[in-house]
Motif scaffolding. Sequence first.
Motif, PDB file in Angstrom:
ATOM      1  N   SER A  89      45.610 -53.708-118.067  1.00 34.76           N
ATOM      2  CA  SER A  89      45.073 -55.000-118.478  1.00 34.76           C
ATOM      3  C   SER A  89      45.990 -55.674-119.487  1.00 34.76           C
ATOM      4  CB  SER A  89      43.670 -54.822-119.081  1.00 34.76           C
ATOM      5  OG  SER A  89      43.248 -56.015-119.702  1.00 34.76           O
ATOM      6  N   LYS A  90      46.554 -56.818-119.119  1.00 31.28           N
ATOM      7  CA  LYS A  90      47.394 -57.572-120.043  1.00 31.28           C
ATOM      8  C   LYS A  90      46.579 -58.023-121.252  1.00 31.28           C
ATOM      9  CE  LYS A  90      50.056 -59.264-116.100  1.00 31.28           C
ATOM     10  NZ  LYS A  90      50.391 -60.449-115.279  1.00 31.28           N
ATOM     11  N   TRP A  91      45.310 -58.339-120.998  1.00 35.48           N
ATOM     12  CA  TRP A  91      44.413 -58.778-122.068  1.00 35.48           C
ATOM     13  C   TRP A  91      44.217 -57.653-123.087  1.00 35.48           C
ATOM     14  CZ3 TRP A  91      38.535 -58.460-121.950  1.00 35.48           C
ATOM     15  CH2 TRP A  91      37.989 -59.176-123.011  1.00 35.48           C
ATOM     16  N   CYS A  92      43.955 -56.434-122.598  1.00 34.69           N
ATOM     17  CA  CYS A  92      43.787 -55.290-123.508  1.00 34.69           C
ATOM     18  C   CYS A  92      45.056 -55.043-124.312  1.00 34.69           C
ATOM     19  CB  CYS A  92      43.430 -54.030-122.714  1.00 34.69           C
ATOM     20  SG  CYS A  92      41.730 -53.997-122.086  1.00 34.69           S
ATOM     21  N   LEU A  93      46.201 -55.172-123.665  1.00 28.86           N
ATOM     22  CA  LEU A  93      47.472 -54.925-124.351  1.00 28.86           C
ATOM     23  C   LEU A  93      47.739 -55.985-125.415  1.00 28.86           C
ATOM     24  CD1 LEU A  93      49.574 -53.798-121.276  1.00 28.86           C
ATOM     25  CD2 LEU A  93      48.842 -52.352-123.188  1.00 28.86           C
ATOM     26  N   ASP A  94      47.351 -57.236-125.141  1.00 31.49           N
ATOM     27  CA  ASP A  94      47.475 -58.278-126.159  1.00 31.49           C
ATOM     28  C   ASP A  94      46.557 -57.972-127.349  1.00 31.49           C
ATOM     29  OD1 ASP A  94      49.396 -59.769-124.831  1.00 31.49           O
ATOM     30  OD2 ASP A  94      47.953 -61.141-123.915  1.00 31.49           O
TER      31      ASP A  94
END
Length: 208
Positions: A89-94
């Motif tokens: 998840s790009k969102w989780c990584l952000d």
Amino acid sequence: MASPSIQRPSSSSTSHSQWSYDVFLSFRGEDTRKSFTDHLYSALIRNNIITFRDDEELPRGEEIAPELLKAIEESRIAIIVFSKTYAHSKWCLDELVKIMECKEEREQIVIPIFYNVDPSEVRKQTGICGEAFTRHEENADEERKEKIRKWRTAMEQAGNLAGHVAENRYESTLIDEIIENVHGNLPKILGVNENGFSFGKTNIIVKD
């Protein structure tokens, strides 16, 4: 921005500071929203710990919302539930990058939970975490490559922190340990009971 779930105390004897929340929960919804993370969230609110949890995943392709970044900044503790597809998840990584920034800049306490993933996979981005980064790096331009470097650094930093490993554990016991850890990282204030003896209690903080 999805509507968050936030536990607030009913007591009027509250204090105000830079913190609006005791805990920010970072997790991959499709992995643990209706299982471990839900059980952990319920335990946190039962223990009067003010907790921010985003109720819904952002639609695919959307950037992390400014309101969510603000909630991270205003949380005294961040609990990161590293599950099998967290790194997909790009969102989780952000979120993770922001959390690690707040650890350095705001002395935020970070508690990683390794849920069916080995801490070394998070730290070194191997196994299923490595597969996620391979996908992120496909056809990445220079701007995206720079973002991926930040994701990798944040994953390594978080993987090096002392946390809780869920593998081969009863979830109820694990959650009890996490609650104890959270309580140990919340400030205490002294009160006086009717007999004149001092006692400690959690300093509850509410948002203005």
